[in-house]
Write a protein that holds these residues in place. Structure first.
Motif, PDB file in Angstrom:
ATOM      1  N   ASP A   1       6.361   6.750  -1.590  1.00 27.21           N
ATOM      2  CA  ASP A   1       5.033   7.357  -1.562  1.00 27.21           C
ATOM      3  C   ASP A   1       4.953   8.461  -0.516  1.00 27.21           C
TER       4      ASP A   1
ATOM      5  N   SER B   1      -7.555  -3.459  -1.390  1.00 28.76           N
ATOM      6  CA  SER B   1      -7.466  -2.272  -2.249  1.00 28.76           C
ATOM      7  C   SER B   1      -7.748  -2.634  -3.687  1.00 28.76           C
TER       8      SER B   1
ATOM      9  N   ALA C   1       0.317  15.014 -11.249  1.00 27.36           N
ATOM     10  CA  ALA C   1       0.205  13.918 -12.224  1.00 27.36           C
ATOM     11  C   ALA C   1       0.564  14.420 -13.615  1.00 27.36           C
TER      12      ALA C   1
ATOM     13  N   ARG D   1       0.818  -1.196   0.000  1.00 25.93           N
ATOM     14  CA  ARG D   1       0.000   0.000   0.000  1.00 25.93           C
ATOM     15  C   ARG D   1       0.856   1.251   0.000  1.00 25.93           C
TER      16      ARG D   1
ATOM     17  N   ARG E   1       0.316  12.640  -1.919  1.00 28.54           N
ATOM     18  CA  ARG E   1      -0.903  11.889  -2.177  1.00 28.54           C
ATOM     19  C   ARG E   1      -2.082  12.257  -1.285  1.00 28.54           C
TER      20      ARG E   1
ATOM     21  N   THR F   1     -11.799   7.125 -11.840  1.00 35.70           N
ATOM     22  CA  THR F   1     -11.325   8.262 -12.642  1.00 35.70           C
ATOM     23  C   THR F   1     -12.487   9.230 -12.862  1.00 35.70           C
TER      24      THR F   1
ATOM     25  N   GLN G   1       7.451   8.622  -7.469  1.00 31.71           N
ATOM     26  CA  GLN G   1       6.920   7.512  -6.664  1.00 31.71           C
ATOM     27  C   GLN G   1       8.005   6.512  -6.273  1.00 31.71           C
TER      28      GLN G   1
ATOM     29  N   PHE H   1       3.568   4.119 -15.775  1.00 33.87           N
ATOM     30  CA  PHE H   1       3.233   4.027 -14.367  1.00 33.87           C
ATOM     31  C   PHE H   1       4.462   3.492 -13.632  1.00 33.87           C
TER      32      PHE H   1
ATOM     33  N   PHE I   1      -4.093   9.630   2.593  1.00 33.41           N
ATOM     34  CA  PHE I   1      -2.932   8.731   2.470  1.00 33.41           C
ATOM     35  C   PHE I   1      -1.957   8.973   3.613  1.00 33.41           C
TER      36      PHE I   1
ATOM     37  N   VAL J   1      -4.469   8.999 -13.840  1.00 35.37           N
ATOM     38  CA  VAL J   1      -3.687   8.717 -12.640  1.00 35.37           C
ATOM     39  C   VAL J   1      -3.816   9.839 -11.614  1.00 35.37           C
TER      40      VAL J   1
ATOM     41  N   LEU K   1      -4.081   9.485  -7.853  1.00 35.63           N
ATOM     42  CA  LEU K   1      -2.978   9.060  -6.979  1.00 35.63           C
ATOM     43  C   LEU K   1      -2.353  10.250  -6.250  1.00 35.63           C
TER      44      LEU K   1
END
Lengths: 325, 264, 247
Positions: free
Chosen positions: A86, A125, B68, A46, A103, A264, A83, B199, A107, B58, B61
């Motif tokens: 994170d 998840s 992004a 995660r 994030r 999305t 990334q 990604f 998060f 994305v 995220l």
């Protein structure tokens, strides 16, 4: 039939100079199957956090949910952007944890919780994408690109004028086109053989071989129809290939072939819903869940789009070469 | 003395004529690239669409969606730079270009300008397209290239050149533009996937993360990301010199492998 | 006699195929030398070596008495090659094509413009100078193809089947233009399969077959030596090379 056999055989000879390149593309496509299997089986962590401390021993241990890497300096913004991490966590003097992440607050909260208790139980998840759906998704873009590459004989005929010669003979243009299409589909056989071998080796790919064969046939027909249309619209084969691969790349990404589109924004979702690749992914997901019947419309949609593109290509072909009054 | 002066002037005039000739060929090659709308679109519009699509997909995220977009602006810019190798292959041995290039072989220009001009022209074409892309996308998405945008843009140049040289070199190896394009585009796409263009693979375990770290695309991404977001130019020199070295290597390879007979 | 070009004992093999076996001939200033031979005789290979696009395995090509290998740039400056294929940028205008290719020979500025205008006149394309080549007929493209190779006023022009697939009017124009170029002192090596062209413009003929020169002379001398005086050049050619189909 004679036309079909003649053209088919001739095209196999014509693809000989491209054997090495086609082999590379095939290997990469087969590699994508492995990648799909691997990604599905992966217990994706995660969070991957950088724990900023001078005392490595004081850093909490990693778990399946979180990977904690002790570092002496906080990661840079670029590392967070890429990334690599994170989040970065810096223990404060008062015992609290300062979390830096791109994030969002939710998060950051999750990270605090996991750092404090790395083995905490968390709700699952992501989506319920199984191996079969992932394999189809990963294969989709590559198979569509193979269709573009394998139609080189047709593209050359169109550009160099051989298609005019064929049109002027009594040979059937339909047979000629069918031979080109069948060659494209035949060249996807290595991928099917790879899937068969993987299943024989006991690797669970999510769907039986026959299902993969059927889905690959549909993808192959879709790709070939697109390729035919693009090559009929654009005379220069290089330009047509470039445009075709751009269309394949964009529409495949938009359709969520590599990762789920759930969550999305609405605009993206709306565009994605009209794409045949998305419909095929929906059908594959329904197959996985045993509800294929409910999503049969999606499959029909894909076949209709395929037929429409092929039909349009045929109309242009006839108008250009047969000049029907 | 007078004879030496005349000889020196002849050498200078000859060299100057050679440079002018090269410039003429180079200009024609660039014009040919810009005259191709599909090629221009592939290097500009496609990249913009990819950035917008992937950034939207994305965006969840990141807390701030502009992060992004920033991520994909840089990764797709690098992807575009590496795909310049296919532009070079197209410019070098595409059918409609090959025949007029036959005349260049028969002219006093010689063999070197034929492949080197294509390399340079493709690199310049790619550079103009990708810098133009940044000029449009950055203000549109509210993105900054960091404290040293000029350094960022300057670093793009040798990368474009190395990529173009790669495309030309493999054209000399395979003597066929279609084979070169098929192979190089597959390799670049694979390296890009591994390098995290589409990604990030860092969360997929040590093996995958290791493979990702080994991708040259990742090294390039790191250099550009550090420059844009950390103001850290530590990787600029290594990337710059490395790209120049790669370009020089492939240009030398083209000099060795290119035979005018391949055009006949 | 001062030869402009001397080709001596050229040998060339491609793999185990021995294509040229000692080809040799001379070209004098201001003469049109026809190079004849059946398909696969070695004409194209000879032309490619003479134009320095290909290297012979052995033998020499001398330009004004000096080997071309030692003076490639200077030699190419004085050479014009008309390829068999139409080698033009179809998306560009006739003028642009001419400007570009002529500038490769070192012309620029006013000299370049004058050379381009002269070449357009010679090709009969002055009124189509600013039209794109893709709109031209086959004959016009052939004329422009030639013009691009001689605009820089070379001393020697090599023309590889320059009249393939065009109408008699264009062919006639091209042959007249070659006559004008010869009158101005240009030497031409001319390859063709049309014997009537050879009869019309060639000062001398070299016949090659199976990689060797099998006959040299004027049209009349060849007829006298190998046939009768009222025979056609084609009869002589077929007698020399046989009637068997090649390649």
């Amino acid at each position: 039939m004679r036309t079909f056999i003649a053209v088919f055989g001739n095209n196999i000879h014509r693809l000989r100079p491209y054997v090495a390149s086609l082999a590379v593309i095939t290997l990469v496509t087969i590699g994508s199957i492995w990648a799909a299997v691997f990604v599905t089986g992966l217990q994706q962590t995660r969070a991957h956090v950088a724990y900023v401390t001078s005392d490595v021993a004081s850093a909490p241990a990693s778990s399946e949910q979180i990977t904690i890497t002790p570092v002496s300096t906080a990661p840079s913004r670029s590392q967070l952007m890429c990334q690599r991490y994170d989040a970065s966590v810096t223990p404060q003097a008062d015992g609290s944890l300062a979390v830096t992440t791109l994030r969002g607050d939710d998060f950051a909260q999750l990270v605090r919780m996991l750092v404090a208790n790395p083995n905490a139980e968390l709700p699952p998840s992501g989506t319920d994408r199984g191996t079969g759906v992932n394999v189809v998704g990963f294969l989709m873009m590559f198979l569509l690109n193979i269709s573009l590459s394998c139609l080189i004989p047709f593209a050359e005929d169109r550009e160099k004028g051989m298609l005019s010669r064929v049109a002027e003979t009594p040979a059937s243009l339909i047979a000629y086109l069918t031979a080109n299409v069948m060659l494209c589909l035949l060249l996807m056989t290595p991928e099917l053989v790879a899937i068969a071998l993987m299943e024989l080796a006991g690797i669970d790919l999510g769907f039986p071989l026959a299902t993969f064969a059927g889905l690959m046939l549909v993808i192959g027909l879709l790709g070939t129809a697109l390729s035919l249309l693009v090559h009929m619209l654009i005379r220069k084969s290089d330009d047509a290939s470039m445009l075709g691969s751009a269309i394949v790349m964009l529409t495949s990404l938009f359709s969520g072939t590599f990762f789920s589109m759930d969550g999305t924004n609405k605009v993206v979702a709306a565009i994605s819903n009209v794409l045949p690749q998305h419909a095929l992914m929906d059908f594959a997901t329904a197959l996985q869940n045993g509800t294929a019947g409910a999503q049969i419309g999606s499959l029909v949609f894909v076949l209709v789009v395929t037929a429409a593109m092929a039909g349009a290509a045929l109309v242009i072909l006839r108008r250009t070469y047969l000049r029907l009054s | 003395m007078e004879t030496i002066a005349i000889q020196a002037r002849c050498v200078t005039e000859t060299r100057w004529a050679g440079i002018r000739r090269f410039g003429t060929i180079f200009r024609m090659d660039i014009e040919n690239d810009f005259r191709n709308p599909v090629l221009v679109g592939y290097n500009t519009v496609l990249a913009v669409l990819l950035i917008l699509i992937m950034g939207s997909l994305v965006g969840g995220l990141f807390a701030d969606q502009s992060d992004a977009f920033a991520y994909y602006t840089i990764t797709f810019c690098v992807f575009g730079m590496l795909m310049t190798c296919t532009t070079a292959a197209n410019s070098f041995m595409e059918r409609d270009i090959r025949r007029p290039n036959l005349r260049i072989i028969h002219s006093p220009a010689g063999a070197f300008p034929i492949h080197f001009s294509k390399t340079l022209a493709s690199a310049t074409f790619g550079y103009i397209c990708h810098v133009g892309l940044l000029l449009v996308v950055c203000p549109l998405l509210g993105m900054s290239l960091g404290e040293s945008p000029l350094l960022f843009v300057a670093l793009m140049a040798p990368v474009e050149l190395a990529s173009a040289a790669l495309g030309t070199f493999f054209c000399c190896v395979f003597r066929c533009e279609e084979t070169t394009n098929m192979l190089l585009s597959t390799v670049v796409e694979l390296m890009s996937v591994l390098g995290g263009t589409f990604f990030s693979l860092d969360g997929m375990g040590d093996i995958i993360a290791g493979l990702s770290a080994a991708s040259p695309v990742r090294w390039l991404d790191d250099a550009f990301f550090r420059l844009a977001f950390d103001g850290d130019a530590a990787l600029v020199m290594p990337v710059f010199l490395g790209a120049v070295a790669v370009a020089a290597l492939f240009v030398a390879g083209s000099c060795l492998l290119f035979k005018t007979e391949d055009y006949l | 006699m001062n030869e402009l070009l001397s080709v001596k004992e050229l040998e060339k093999s491609f793999g185990d195929k021995h294509v040229l076996k000692g080809i040799g001939f001379d070209v004098r200033p201001g003469e049109v030398l026809a190079l004849l031979g059946p398909n696969g005789a070695g004409k194209s290979t000879t032309i490619n070596i003479v134009s320095a696009a290909l290297q012979a395995d052995s033998g020499q090509v001398l330009f004004k008495g000096k080997p071309i290998r030692g003076q490639i740039k200077t030699y190419k400056q004085r050479l014009g090659v008309v390829p068999q294929d139409i080698c033009l940028y179809e998306e560009l205008t006739a003028r642009r094509n001419l400007s570009f290719f002529t500038s490769l020979y070192g012309l620029h500025g006013d000299d370049l413009e004058e050379a381009v205008d002269r070449a357009l006149e010679l090709a009969g394309l002055a009124d189509r100078a600013d039209d794109r080549v893709k709109t031209f007929s086959g004959g016009m493209k052939r004329r422009l193809n030639i013009a691009c190779s001689i605009a820089h006023d070379p001393e020697l022009a090599i023309m590889d089947e320059p009249t393939v697939g065009i109408d008699p009017q264009s062919r006639n124009h091209i042959l007249e233009s070659i006559g004008d170029l010869r009158a101005n002192g240009m030497a031409v090596i001319y390859t063709t399969h049309y014997m009537e062209e050879v009869e019309a413009i060639a000062d001398r003929i070299v016949v090659i077959d199976h990689g060797s020169v099998i006959a040299t002379g004027t049209s009349d001398s060849l007829k006298n030596d190998y046939a009768t005086s009222d025979a056609s050049l084609e009869d002589v050619f077929l007698k020399l090379t046989g009637r068997t189909l090649r390649d």
